[in-house]
Design an enzyme around this catalytic site. Structure first.
Site, PDB file in Angstrom:
ATOM      1  CE  LYS A   1      -1.550  36.381 -55.065  1.00 57.06           C
ATOM      2  NZ  LYS A   1      -2.636  36.982 -55.839  1.00 57.06           N
TER       3      LYS A   1
ATOM      4  CG  ASP B   1      -5.429  40.222 -54.864  1.00 57.31           C
ATOM      5  OD1 ASP B   1      -4.813  41.308 -54.872  1.00 57.31           O
ATOM      6  OD2 ASP B   1      -4.903  39.133 -55.176  1.00 57.31           O
TER       7      ASP B   1
ATOM      8  N   GLY C   1      -6.033  46.652 -64.553  1.00 58.16           N
ATOM      9  CA  GLY C   1      -5.969  46.290 -63.141  1.00 58.16           C
ATOM     10  C   GLY C   1      -5.040  47.144 -62.288  1.00 58.16           C
TER      11      GLY C   1
HETATM   12  P1  NAP Z   1      -3.109  31.812 -61.555  1.00 56.23           P
HETATM   13  O1  NAP Z   1      -3.510  31.414 -60.205  1.00 56.23           O
HETATM   14  O2  NAP Z   1      -1.901  31.232 -62.208  1.00 56.23           O
HETATM   15  O3  NAP Z   1      -4.391  31.564 -62.528  1.00 56.23           O
HETATM   16  C1  NAP Z   1      -4.345  31.881 -63.905  1.00 56.23           C
HETATM   17  C2  NAP Z   1      -5.603  31.356 -64.587  1.00 56.23           C
HETATM   18  O4  NAP Z   1      -5.498  31.694 -65.979  1.00 56.23           O
HETATM   19  C3  NAP Z   1      -5.756  29.827 -64.524  1.00 56.23           C
HETATM   20  O5  NAP Z   1      -7.110  29.485 -64.570  1.00 56.23           O
HETATM   21  C4  NAP Z   1      -5.070  29.402 -65.838  1.00 56.23           C
HETATM   22  O6  NAP Z   1      -5.467  28.138 -66.321  1.00 56.23           O
HETATM   23  C5  NAP Z   1      -5.573  30.487 -66.759  1.00 56.23           C
HETATM   24  N1  NAP Z   1      -4.761  30.595 -67.958  1.00 56.23           N
HETATM   25  C6  NAP Z   1      -3.423  30.734 -68.052  1.00 56.23           C
HETATM   26  N2  NAP Z   1      -3.041  30.770 -69.335  1.00 56.23           N
HETATM   27  C7  NAP Z   1      -4.169  30.636 -70.073  1.00 56.23           C
HETATM   28  C8  NAP Z   1      -4.430  30.574 -71.470  1.00 56.23           C
HETATM   29  N3  NAP Z   1      -3.442  30.650 -72.369  1.00 56.23           N
HETATM   30  N4  NAP Z   1      -5.719  30.417 -71.880  1.00 56.23           N
HETATM   31  C9  NAP Z   1      -6.731  30.319 -70.978  1.00 56.23           C
HETATM   32  N5  NAP Z   1      -6.538  30.359 -69.645  1.00 56.23           N
HETATM   33  C10 NAP Z   1      -5.268  30.521 -69.196  1.00 56.23           C
HETATM   34  O7  NAP Z   1      -2.880  33.401 -61.632  1.00 56.23           O
HETATM   35  P2  NAP Z   1      -3.656  34.525 -60.774  1.00 56.23           P
HETATM   36  O8  NAP Z   1      -2.955  34.775 -59.504  1.00 56.23           O
HETATM   37  O9  NAP Z   1      -5.095  34.156 -60.743  1.00 56.23           O
HETATM   38  O10 NAP Z   1      -3.415  35.820 -61.687  1.00 56.23           O
HETATM   39  C11 NAP Z   1      -4.040  35.949 -62.953  1.00 56.23           C
HETATM   40  C12 NAP Z   1      -3.654  37.322 -63.539  1.00 56.23           C
HETATM   41  O11 NAP Z   1      -4.195  38.364 -62.711  1.00 56.23           O
HETATM   42  C13 NAP Z   1      -2.142  37.561 -63.589  1.00 56.23           C
HETATM   43  O12 NAP Z   1      -1.826  38.255 -64.784  1.00 56.23           O
HETATM   44  C14 NAP Z   1      -1.877  38.451 -62.389  1.00 56.23           C
HETATM   45  O13 NAP Z   1      -0.760  39.300 -62.550  1.00 56.23           O
HETATM   46  C15 NAP Z   1      -3.162  39.283 -62.370  1.00 56.23           C
HETATM   47  N6  NAP Z   1      -3.470  39.831 -61.039  1.00 56.23           N
HETATM   48  C16 NAP Z   1      -3.642  41.175 -60.939  1.00 56.23           C
HETATM   49  C17 NAP Z   1      -3.942  41.735 -59.721  1.00 56.23           C
HETATM   50  C18 NAP Z   1      -4.144  43.226 -59.636  1.00 56.23           C
HETATM   51  O14 NAP Z   1      -4.056  43.782 -58.533  1.00 56.23           O
HETATM   52  N7  NAP Z   1      -4.440  43.885 -60.734  1.00 56.23           N
HETATM   53  C19 NAP Z   1      -4.080  40.923 -58.575  1.00 56.23           C
HETATM   54  C20 NAP Z   1      -3.907  39.528 -58.713  1.00 56.23           C
HETATM   55  C21 NAP Z   1      -3.596  39.001 -59.965  1.00 56.23           C
HETATM   56  P3  NAP Z   1      -4.413  26.896 -66.215  1.00 56.23           P
HETATM   57  O15 NAP Z   1      -4.324  26.586 -64.737  1.00 56.23           O
HETATM   58  O16 NAP Z   1      -5.057  25.860 -67.041  1.00 56.23           O
HETATM   59  O17 NAP Z   1      -3.104  27.399 -66.761  1.00 56.23           O
END
Ligand code: NAP
Length: 294
Positions: A71, A107, A255
């Site tokens: 992204k 989003d 979501g």
């Molecule tokens: P991302 O950029 O990888 O960010 C994930 C965040 O979660 C980071 O801050 C990460 O911290 C944190 N994290 C990961 N594992 C963790 C843990 N065990 N404990 C605490 N924090 C943790 O991912 P993203 O794109 O933001 O997506 C996040 C989630 O939203 C995903 O499941 C994705 O599928 C979902 N999503 C859904 C939609 C929808 O339309 N519903 C749209 C976008 C995303 P670190 O960097 O320290 O690992």
């Protein structure tokens, strides 16, 4: 004419986007396909992204979605970014505006539209976002633009602080309206934040397939009764985070609605066709997913 769309990301095993876009195509009476295009992060990444985008410029693809982990990387290969993509610092949709490739982030609106189906957005309040990745930025940007106060909690405080700095530099918001917090199992909100809390969002992958038992919610987390919980995770539909919300007597939604709304906005950019996301349409998408998974 048959449309050709695709999703860039890695890995793409759990993507529901092909089902959603197939239903949209049928809904509009169009023919077409939605391909998964896995692109791993290796020394050929830049070249692979460039090749796919060159194919889109030539008309081979009518639209592309982008997901983790590309992204941010994809921004450098596009001709322009709209306001959402610039502020969020991430692109989830690419469309053609002849002869240019434009990056946007659906989003933001996808989240707001779906959230509003469950609670009044205009009333405002304080929102706590757990996680500080790309999705957290989109959620925070959307809520700030609607006048909310936003707390961003991440296990790496520096990551949450960076999101706060980026949003402050792109949005005309006062410092008091956004704060970074360290996320831990012991985290408790100070009374002034607790009292105004209306929304808690899981923007981490905890709870998703493969991480089903996980939830970022601190163990002794307390919140007012009218707090809404929103889990960006949609697969599986019921997560530990949502169960924890209901145990506290709070309303909770996953979501899937956001996923469908952000897809509908992307589809509109690509085809000009506006999709009305009705409960019937959602049911058709769910039936399609269910049929294929069983
Ligand atoms: P991302 O950029 O990888 O960010 C994930 C965040 O979660 C980071 O801050 C990460 O911290 C944190 N994290 C990961 N594992 C963790 C843990 N065990 N404990 C605490 N924090 C943790 O991912 P993203 O794109 O933001 O997506 C996040 C989630 O939203 C995903 O499941 C994705 O599928 C979902 N999503 C859904 C939609 C929808 O339309 N519903 C749209 C976008 C995303 P670190 O960097 O320290 O690992």
């Amino acid at each position: 004419m048959a449309y050709r769309f695709g999703l860039l990301g890695y890995p793409l095993t759990y993507s529901l986007s092909p089902y959603i876009h197939q239903v949209f195509l049928e809904e509009c009476g169009f023919r077409g396909e939605y391909e998964l295009i896995p692109i791993a992060v290796d020394e050929q990444l830049a070249q692979r992204l460039q090749t796919i985008l060159a194919r889109m410029r030539q008309g081979e693809y009518d639209g592309l979605n982008v997901t983790i982990p590309h992204k941010q990387a994809v921004k450098g290969f596009l001709d322009s970014l709209d306001e959402e993509a610039k502020a969020v610092g991430a692109v989830n949709t690419i469309y053609r505006q002849h002869p240019l490739l434009v990056g946007t982030n659906t989003d933001v609106e996808g989240f707001l539209v779906d959230l509003e189906r469950g609670m009044p957005l205009d009333a405002g309040g304080t929102a706590l976002i757990l996680g500080a990745g790309g999705a957290a930025r989109a959620v925070a940007f959307g809520l700030l633009s609607k006048g909310w106060r936003v707390l961003i909690a991440a296990r790496r405080l520096a990551q949450a602080q960076e999101v706060v700095c980026n949003l402050l530099s792109h949005q005309d918001v006062k410092m008091e309206r956004i704060k970074a917090l360290p996320l831990s199992h012991e985290m408790e909100l100070p009374p002034e934040d607790w009292q105004e809390l209306r929304l808690v969002v899981n923007a981490t992958p905890l709870g998703t397939k493969g991480l089903e038992q996980g939830s970022p919610l601190p163990s002794k987390f307390r919140c007012p009764r009218n707090t809404c919980f929103y889990d960006l995770v949609y697969n599986p539909p019921e997560t530990t985070f949502l169960r924890q919300a209901r145990e506290r007597g709070c309303s909770a939604r996953n979501g899937l609605g956001m996923l469908i709304h952000q897809a509908a906005l992307a589809f509109e950019h690509w085809t000009g066709c506006k999709i009305a996301v009705t409960p019937q349409l959602e049911a058709r998408i769910m039936a399609r997913i269910w049929q294929d998974e069983n």
